[in-house]
Design a protein around this motif. Structure first.
Motif, PDB file in Angstrom:
ATOM      1  N   SER A 178       0.867  -1.184   0.000  1.00  0.00           N
ATOM      2  CA  SER A 178       0.000   0.000   0.000  1.00  0.00           C
ATOM      3  C   SER A 178       0.900   1.228   0.000  1.00  0.00           C
ATOM      4  O   SER A 178       2.119   1.116   0.191  1.00  0.00           O
ATOM      5  N   ALA A 179       0.306   2.394  -0.166  1.00  0.00           N
ATOM      6  CA  ALA A 179       1.088   3.618  -0.077  1.00  0.00           C
ATOM      7  C   ALA A 179       1.441   3.896   1.376  1.00  0.00           C
ATOM      8  O   ALA A 179       0.698   3.519   2.288  1.00  0.00           O
ATOM      9  N   PRO A 180       2.565   4.554   1.636  1.00  0.00           N
ATOM     10  CA  PRO A 180       2.876   4.962   3.010  1.00  0.00           C
ATOM     11  C   PRO A 180       1.903   6.056   3.446  1.00  0.00           C
ATOM     12  O   PRO A 180       1.198   6.633   2.613  1.00  0.00           O
ATOM     13  N   THR A 181       1.876   6.347   4.723  1.00  0.00           N
ATOM     14  CA  THR A 181       1.032   7.452   5.183  1.00  0.00           C
ATOM     15  C   THR A 181       1.689   8.797   4.885  1.00  0.00           C
ATOM     16  O   THR A 181       1.006   9.803   4.689  1.00  0.00           O
ATOM     17  N   HIS A 182       3.033   8.804   4.850  1.00  0.00           N
ATOM     18  CA  HIS A 182       3.785  10.027   4.573  1.00  0.00           C
ATOM     19  C   HIS A 182       4.974   9.709   3.677  1.00  0.00           C
ATOM     20  O   HIS A 182       5.559   8.621   3.779  1.00  0.00           O
ATOM     21  N   HIS A 183       5.328  10.662   2.825  1.00  0.00           N
ATOM     22  CA  HIS A 183       6.509  10.489   1.974  1.00  0.00           C
ATOM     23  C   HIS A 183       7.337  11.768   2.040  1.00  0.00           C
ATOM     24  O   HIS A 183       6.852  12.854   1.717  1.00  0.00           O
ATOM     25  N   SER A 184       8.590  11.627   2.457  1.00  0.00           N
ATOM     26  CA  SER A 184       9.483  12.764   2.661  1.00  0.00           C
ATOM     27  C   SER A 184      10.533  12.847   1.555  1.00  0.00           C
ATOM     28  O   SER A 184      11.186  11.844   1.244  1.00  0.00           O
TER      29      SER A 184
END
Length: 351
Positions: A178-184
């Motif tokens: 799944s997608a992460p909750t945050h992407h930095s």
């Protein structure tokens, strides 16, 4: 299954037909590494993953976009390509142009490019032109050349670059499930944060996955988006994001807004500290600009921004060997010993 590069892997998501000749150096398929040691060191409640783009053929994320941009240039029967660069784009453009049999021209700000990146552009056979000025001056000149000649610009203002770079989002989702909750991410010219968000949105539209909040970080001396105005003389040790007027400024702001994300500043000291921390805890040597994603993460952890339910991916955009001189300035020198066992053991200080 043999891996054949991002175009073959994600053809259905790219604006290219299947009956064309592809220029590839087998870019992409980079590791997504769970950073447990880093998580403990930072006291983070969330899971942390590092997307290490330094394993691409020329050592940076630029290769993802360049395979698509150069493939399209060949399809359009271009004879030459050109880019402005702080280093990574020039290396990638020169390499892929060489593979495709195209001439490559690179316009660089004099004295502002890490030696590793400059060496790459030269060894790949590009004609490198240094100007008295910064990256923004170089890009202005390149834009004018693109308007007045048939030379194809392969900076991220070329939409095919963004198309290739978005594939990193696909790899992350496939690895995590799944997608992460945050992407930095580091933010310089802002094409990468734009591309990642584009990838997440397109994947979600097809597969119904969630979307992350995008987190962007600019260096203190080169933070036009954060400050809301062009920085005429950007300065930072992180040469890859030393940009005062990002080409994808508007798109990056849109991505941040649509994702309910945020953009912030990190200092050079915080960037270099994060670079050392990534290396000493996870065994990954990334270039300074890459480390701004983790420097920003650390800043938000201290503000209690994340919870135990969160998963954060930090993109490390380039390999540390791109700019070894900067890293060498901030580490202790080798210990000196005479060629005797006793002298070496003394310095080892084993108990």
């Amino acid at each position: 299954m043999n891996y054949s590069g991002v175009i073959y892997r994600y053809w259905e998501y790219l604006p290219l037909s299947r009956d064309i000749e592809v220029t590839t150096l087998l870019e992409g398929n980079t590791p997504l590494i769970e950073a447990d040691n880093l998580r403990r060191e930072l006291g983070a409640p969330c899971k942390i993953f590092l997307k290490f783009e330094g394993t691409n053929p020329t050592g940076s994320f630029k290769d993802r976009g360049m395979t698509v941009a150069i493939t399209k240039a060949v399809l359009d029967k271009a004879e030459a390509v050109i880019c402005a660069s702080t280093g990574n784009t020039s290396a990638s453009a020169a390499a892929y142009a060489a593979k495709a049999g195209l001439k490559a021209f690179v316009v660089l700000p004099k004295g502002k490019t890490a030696i590793g990146k400059l060496a790459q552009a030269l060894i790949y056979g590009a004609k490198v032109i240094e100007i008295e000025g910064n990256f923004d001056d170089a890009l202005r000149i390149v834009r004018e050349i693109g308007e007045k000649t048939k030379v194809v610009i392969v900076n991220s203002i070329n939409p095919y670059r963004i198309e290739g770079q978005k594939t990193a989002s696909f790899e992350i989702i496939e690895t995590l499930g799944s997608a992460p909750t945050h992407h930095s991410l580091p933010v310089g010219n802002a094409g990468n944060i734009t591309a990642y968000w584009k990838g997440y949105v397109e994947w979600a539209a097809r597969h119904g996955t969630s979307l992350p909040k995008m987190l962007g970080f600019q260096a203190e001396g080169a933070a036009p988006i954060v400050r809301g105005k062009v920085v005429k003389k950007p300065e930072t040790v992180a040469t890859a994001i030393r940009i005062g007027n990002p080409a994808s400024w508007k798109q990056a702001v849109q991505s941040l807004g649509e994702s309910d994300g945020r953009i912030d500043i990190v200092t050079d000291r915080q960037i270099l500290s994060a670079q050392g921390l990534i290396a000493s805890t996870e065994g990954i040597f990334c270039e300074p600009a890459s480390a701004s994603s983790v420097a920003g993460l650390k800043k938000l952890i201290r503000r209690n921004y994340f919870t135990q339910k969160d998963t954060v991916v930090c993109t490390l955009t380039g390999n540390g060997l791109k700019d070894p001189d900067t890293a060498a300035r901030d580490v202790p020198p080798p210990l000196k010993a005479k060629p005797h066992l006793s002298d070496v053991l003394r310095l080892m200080k084993l108990k």
